[in-house]
Write a protein that holds these residues in place. Structure first.
Motif, PDB file in Angstrom:
ATOM      1  N   GLY A 188      73.424   2.247  18.777  1.00  0.00           N
ATOM      2  CA  GLY A 188      74.702   3.504  19.710  1.00  0.00           C
ATOM      3  C   GLY A 188      75.410   2.109  20.525  1.00  0.00           C
ATOM      4  N   GLU A 189      74.325   1.306  20.441  1.00  0.00           N
ATOM      5  CA  GLU A 189      75.362  -0.048  21.510  1.00  0.00           C
ATOM      6  C   GLU A 189      75.767  -0.355  20.827  1.00  0.00           C
ATOM      7  OE1 GLU A 189      73.842  -0.888  24.706  1.00  0.00           O
ATOM      8  OE2 GLU A 189      72.714   1.234  24.655  1.00  0.00           O
ATOM      9  N   ILE A 190      75.949  -1.463  20.242  1.00  0.00           N
ATOM     10  CA  ILE A 190      77.608  -1.508  19.735  1.00  0.00           C
ATOM     11  C   ILE A 190      78.335  -0.866  19.243  1.00  0.00           C
ATOM     12  CG2 ILE A 190      78.176  -3.248  17.396  1.00  0.00           C
ATOM     13  CD1 ILE A 190      75.592  -4.872  17.674  1.00  0.00           C
ATOM     14  N   GLY A 191      78.159   0.221  18.419  1.00  0.00           N
ATOM     15  CA  GLY A 191      78.953   1.315  17.802  1.00  0.00           C
ATOM     16  C   GLY A 191      79.276   1.589  16.100  1.00  0.00           C
ATOM     17  N   LEU A 192      79.914   1.705  15.403  1.00  0.00           N
ATOM     18  CA  LEU A 192      79.828   2.004  14.098  1.00  0.00           C
ATOM     19  C   LEU A 192      80.073   0.447  13.264  1.00  0.00           C
ATOM     20  CD1 LEU A 192      81.889   5.448  13.468  1.00  0.00           C
ATOM     21  CD2 LEU A 192      80.131   5.194  12.870  1.00  0.00           C
ATOM     22  N   ALA A 193      79.778   0.459  12.459  1.00  0.00           N
ATOM     23  CA  ALA A 193      80.287  -0.562  11.717  1.00  0.00           C
ATOM     24  C   ALA A 193      81.287  -0.664  10.490  1.00  0.00           C
ATOM     25  CB  ALA A 193      78.961  -1.404  11.020  1.00  0.00           C
ATOM     26  N   LYS A 194      82.204  -1.389  10.907  1.00  0.00           N
ATOM     27  CA  LYS A 194      83.376  -1.300  10.751  1.00  0.00           C
ATOM     28  C   LYS A 194      83.539  -2.408   9.486  1.00  0.00           C
ATOM     29  CE  LYS A 194      85.460   0.225  14.925  1.00  0.00           C
ATOM     30  NZ  LYS A 194      86.309   0.491  15.808  1.00  0.00           N
ATOM     31  N   ASN A 195      84.031  -2.095   8.012  1.00  0.00           N
ATOM     32  CA  ASN A 195      84.329  -2.904   6.850  1.00  0.00           C
ATOM     33  C   ASN A 195      86.025  -3.448   7.726  1.00  0.00           C
ATOM     34  OD1 ASN A 195      83.946  -5.126   5.044  1.00  0.00           O
ATOM     35  ND2 ASN A 195      83.664  -3.794   3.790  1.00  0.00           N
ATOM     36  N   TYR A 196      86.609  -4.304   7.559  1.00  0.00           N
ATOM     37  CA  TYR A 196      88.160  -4.511   7.941  1.00  0.00           C
ATOM     38  C   TYR A 196      88.617  -4.934   6.239  1.00  0.00           C
ATOM     39  CZ  TYR A 196      88.186  -3.492  13.087  1.00  0.00           C
ATOM     40  OH  TYR A 196      87.961  -3.359  13.624  1.00  0.00           O
ATOM     41  N   LYS A 197      89.829  -3.953   5.804  1.00  0.00           N
ATOM     42  CA  LYS A 197      90.924  -4.100   5.499  1.00  0.00           C
ATOM     43  C   LYS A 197      92.129  -4.771   6.014  1.00  0.00           C
ATOM     44  CE  LYS A 197      92.360  -2.948   0.642  1.00  0.00           C
ATOM     45  NZ  LYS A 197      93.374  -3.012   1.018  1.00  0.00           N
ATOM     46  N   SER A 198      92.572  -5.732   5.526  1.00  0.00           N
ATOM     47  CA  SER A 198      93.186  -6.121   6.032  1.00  0.00           C
ATOM     48  C   SER A 198      94.669  -5.881   6.049  1.00  0.00           C
ATOM     49  CB  SER A 198      93.758  -7.816   6.068  1.00  0.00           C
ATOM     50  OG  SER A 198      92.482  -8.610   6.652  1.00  0.00           O
ATOM     51  N   ASP A 199      95.734  -5.473   6.263  1.00  0.00           N
ATOM     52  CA  ASP A 199      97.146  -4.920   6.047  1.00  0.00           C
ATOM     53  C   ASP A 199      98.220  -6.212   6.612  1.00  0.00           C
ATOM     54  OD1 ASP A 199      99.070  -3.500   5.613  1.00  0.00           O
ATOM     55  OD2 ASP A 199      98.740  -1.338   6.389  1.00  0.00           O
ATOM     56  N   PHE A 200      98.462  -6.840   4.947  1.00  0.00           N
ATOM     57  CA  PHE A 200      99.157  -7.787   5.432  1.00  0.00           C
ATOM     58  C   PHE A 200     100.158  -7.466   6.223  1.00  0.00           C
ATOM     59  CE2 PHE A 200      95.750  -9.180   2.615  1.00  0.00           C
ATOM     60  CZ  PHE A 200      94.804  -9.956   3.475  1.00  0.00           C
ATOM     61  N   LYS A 201     100.693  -6.130   5.044  1.00  0.00           N
ATOM     62  CA  LYS A 201     102.421  -6.444   5.386  1.00  0.00           C
ATOM     63  C   LYS A 201     102.704  -6.179   6.855  1.00  0.00           C
ATOM     64  CE  LYS A 201     106.061  -3.431   4.217  1.00  0.00           C
ATOM     65  NZ  LYS A 201     106.355  -2.049   3.249  1.00  0.00           N
ATOM     66  N   VAL A 202     101.915  -5.166   7.275  1.00  0.00           N
ATOM     67  CA  VAL A 202     102.257  -4.144   8.589  1.00  0.00           C
ATOM     68  C   VAL A 202     101.880  -5.647  10.062  1.00  0.00           C
ATOM     69  CG1 VAL A 202     101.195  -3.208  10.869  1.00  0.00           C
ATOM     70  CG2 VAL A 202     101.490  -1.886   8.273  1.00  0.00           C
ATOM     71  N   LEU A 203     100.212  -6.602   9.507  1.00  0.00           N
ATOM     72  CA  LEU A 203     100.467  -7.555  10.519  1.00  0.00           C
ATOM     73  C   LEU A 203     101.048  -8.381  10.603  1.00  0.00           C
ATOM     74  CD1 LEU A 203      96.494  -8.200   9.205  1.00  0.00           C
ATOM     75  CD2 LEU A 203      97.369  -7.560  12.278  1.00  0.00           C
ATOM     76  N   SER A 204     101.426  -8.387   9.452  1.00  0.00           N
ATOM     77  CA  SER A 204     102.710  -9.893   9.721  1.00  0.00           C
ATOM     78  C   SER A 204     104.209  -9.255  10.159  1.00  0.00           C
ATOM     79  CB  SER A 204     103.961 -10.084   7.536  1.00  0.00           C
ATOM     80  OG  SER A 204     104.513 -11.054   7.779  1.00  0.00           O
ATOM     81  N   VAL A 205     104.734  -7.658   9.979  1.00  0.00           N
ATOM     82  CA  VAL A 205     105.777  -7.453  11.225  1.00  0.00           C
ATOM     83  C   VAL A 205     105.741  -7.230  12.238  1.00  0.00           C
ATOM     84  CG1 VAL A 205     106.612  -5.058  11.435  1.00  0.00           C
ATOM     85  CG2 VAL A 205     106.295  -5.790   8.614  1.00  0.00           C
TER      86      VAL A 205
END
Length: 508
Positions: free
Chosen positions: A37-54
């Motif tokens: 519980g110290e670090i939290g949930l493990a997240k495997n990010y999937k990049s949303d390239f379109k929104v990140l660019s905007v």
């Protein structure tokens, strides 16, 4: 765990009855957390390239932090363009049975390529030179994450086209289940079975798509993405440099605006009157308020402070440096806040973290060099190393593919003649071709803080046996001073010397 412990006991050898197990062996998988519980949930990010660019372009448009860092980073990395230095590998050329005059070859190649990159004819749209386009490509790749570059040849002239990455899209209705011939389209990039890029799919204004092949019929690279940074190895698209700090920059901008707005509002209310328990509640400024309401007639009485409060939006008055005799229990106090005192420390700390995420020293980004000589020199040397690595990475992605295709076009069109080059193209002799194309691209050097100290340090390293050995060349010195062209300066200098000698002969 209890089941495991029972199994361990079953397999353990027999021991005496008075034996006590005090340190049982516990087997547990490790996922980075020592305490659950110290670090939290493990997240495997999937990049949303379109929104990140905007979002990245929005940050560049709205935030002076983003603009300051990106603009200075691009200016240093590319500036007015990187300069070609041809470095043919003569050993390999000679091993293939050919020989060249290295000095003549490099001068010829560098001169022709300089004419190309400095001319608007190198641009597909005819608006900018290739060197100017290079800065645009670099900046777009850092903000958008990537930018598509297409090399075109119309039978006479080669041109370079830059396309915004937002147009690289997967065609509408594409179904991966119906993939043909083992090809796959991911985020607008068509891949083969080996993971190599086959083509790029571009969304046009009319809603239709163009398929741009990455290589021509001879296998030459003619379309490619220039990346900012890559998140995962198998990602087909690049990730914006500022994606990791978008939220921080947005909050920092809101904090700055709130601090400035708060300071402005406090200046509009110069002071307040505080009353304690012994106060009569009398307003010491009743006379001024009355005068203001009645057009300067101070004889008008105001019933109470509350009656004036209803008119406060329409009243404008000034103390005009008056002295007030405060009633019992009343105290006049100016409004103040300590938030402005700590603004610089908070803002600068977060600005430094943003610079570190991009990879540029804060002093360089802000053009502020107020540290000691040692600290400034360390920052400059660190920045110099970042520039060398960053320029090589950008040159490998952008300049070298352009140069390689350009040299092929120039030789095939007969404008440049190179021994064995045509045969190498026909026979796919890549060793010989790469030897002729071997080159590097350089930009403006970081000036030394104290050049004399740097020279003395290098002399000390050489020892006393070589006090007169030159540590640089005329060409390198010219590049460090103003980035000028050595050949042009040398020719101009020779013409000037010749002119002086002719004038002296006429005078005599």
């Amino acid at each position: 765990m209890s089941w495991f412990w029972e199994k361990e006991k079953e397999q353990a050898p027999q021991v005496e009855a008075n034996y006590v197990v005090s340190n049982p062996i516990v087997v547990q998988s490790f996922d980075g957390e020592k305490n659950p519980g110290e670090i939290g949930l493990a997240k495997n990010y999937k990049s949303d390239f379109k929104v990140l660019s905007v979002r990245s372009w929005q940050s560049y448009f709205e935030s002076e932090v983003t603009q300051t860092i990106i603009n200075k980073y691009s200016l240093w990395m590319v500036g007015s363009g990187l300069k070609l230095q041809s470095l043919p590998i003569t050993n390999v050329i000679e091993a293939n049975g050919f020989s060249i005059d290295k000095n003549s070859y490099t001068k010829n190649i560098e001169t022709f390529f300089k004419l190309f990159v400095d001319s608007e004819r190198s641009d597909y749209s005819g608006k900018q030179s290739l060197n100017k386009r290079a800065e645009t490509v670099f900046k777009n790749s850092r903000i958008s994450g990537d930018v598509l570059v297409i090399l075109r040849f119309d039978g006479k002239q080669m041109t370079v086209q830059m396309i915004d990455s937002s147009h690289v899209r997967t065609p509408f209705g594409y179904d991966r289940k119906s993939e043909l011939k083992g090809k796959n389209i991911v985020d607008g990039v068509e891949l083969n079975l080996k993971g190599g890029v086959e083509a790029y799919h571009l969304l046009k204004k009319d809603g239709t798509f163009d398929r741009i092949e990455s290589k021509d019929s001879k296998g030459r690279k003619v379309a490619f993405l220039v990346f900012g940074k890559q998140y995962r190895e198998n990602d087909t698209r690049g990730m914006s440099d500022i994606s990791v700090m978008l939220e921080t920059i947005a909050k920092l901008d809101r904090y700055k605006e709130a601090t400035v707005a708060g300071a402005e509002e406090r200046q509009k209310v110069a002071y307040t009157i505080e009353h304690d328990s012994t106060s009569t509640g009398e307003n010491p400024m009743t006379r001024q308020i009355s005068s203001s309401i009645n057009g300067g007639n101070s004889s008008c009485e105001v019933d109470s402070f509350d009656s004036c409060e209803t008119l406060k939006q329409d009243i404008a008055f000034t103390s005009e440096k008056d002295v007030y005799n405060m009633p019992v229990g009343a105290k006049m106090k100016s409004l103040e806040s300590k938030s402005e005192l700590y603004f610089k420390d908070f803002y600068d700390t977060n600005f430094q973290h943003a610079c570190a995420a991009i990879g540029i020293p804060p002093d360089v980004a802000m053009s502020l060099y107020n540290s000691s000589y040692s600290a400034s020199r360390a920052a400059i040397k660190d920045w110099e190393h970042i520039l060398k690595v960053g320029r090589k990475e950008f040159a490998d992605q952008f300049y070298k593919p352009v140069f390689s295709y350009w040299l092929d076009v120039m030789v095939l069109s007969g404008k440049i003649k190179i021994p064995g080059y045509l045969e190498a193209l026909e026979n796919d002799n890549f060793d010989l071709l790469d030897s002729y194309k071997h080159a590097r691209f350089i930009g403006a050097n970081v000036p030394h803080i104290d050049p004399l100290k740097e020279v003395k340090a290098e002399r000390a390293k050489l020892g006393n046996l070589s006090p007169n050995v030159p540590l640089t060349t005329v060409e390198a010195a010219i590049e460090r001073l103003d980035g000028g062209d050595f050949e042009n300066i040398s020719e101009q200098f020779q013409d000037e010397i010749k002119g002086y000698e002719e004038e002296e002969e006429i005078t005599e």
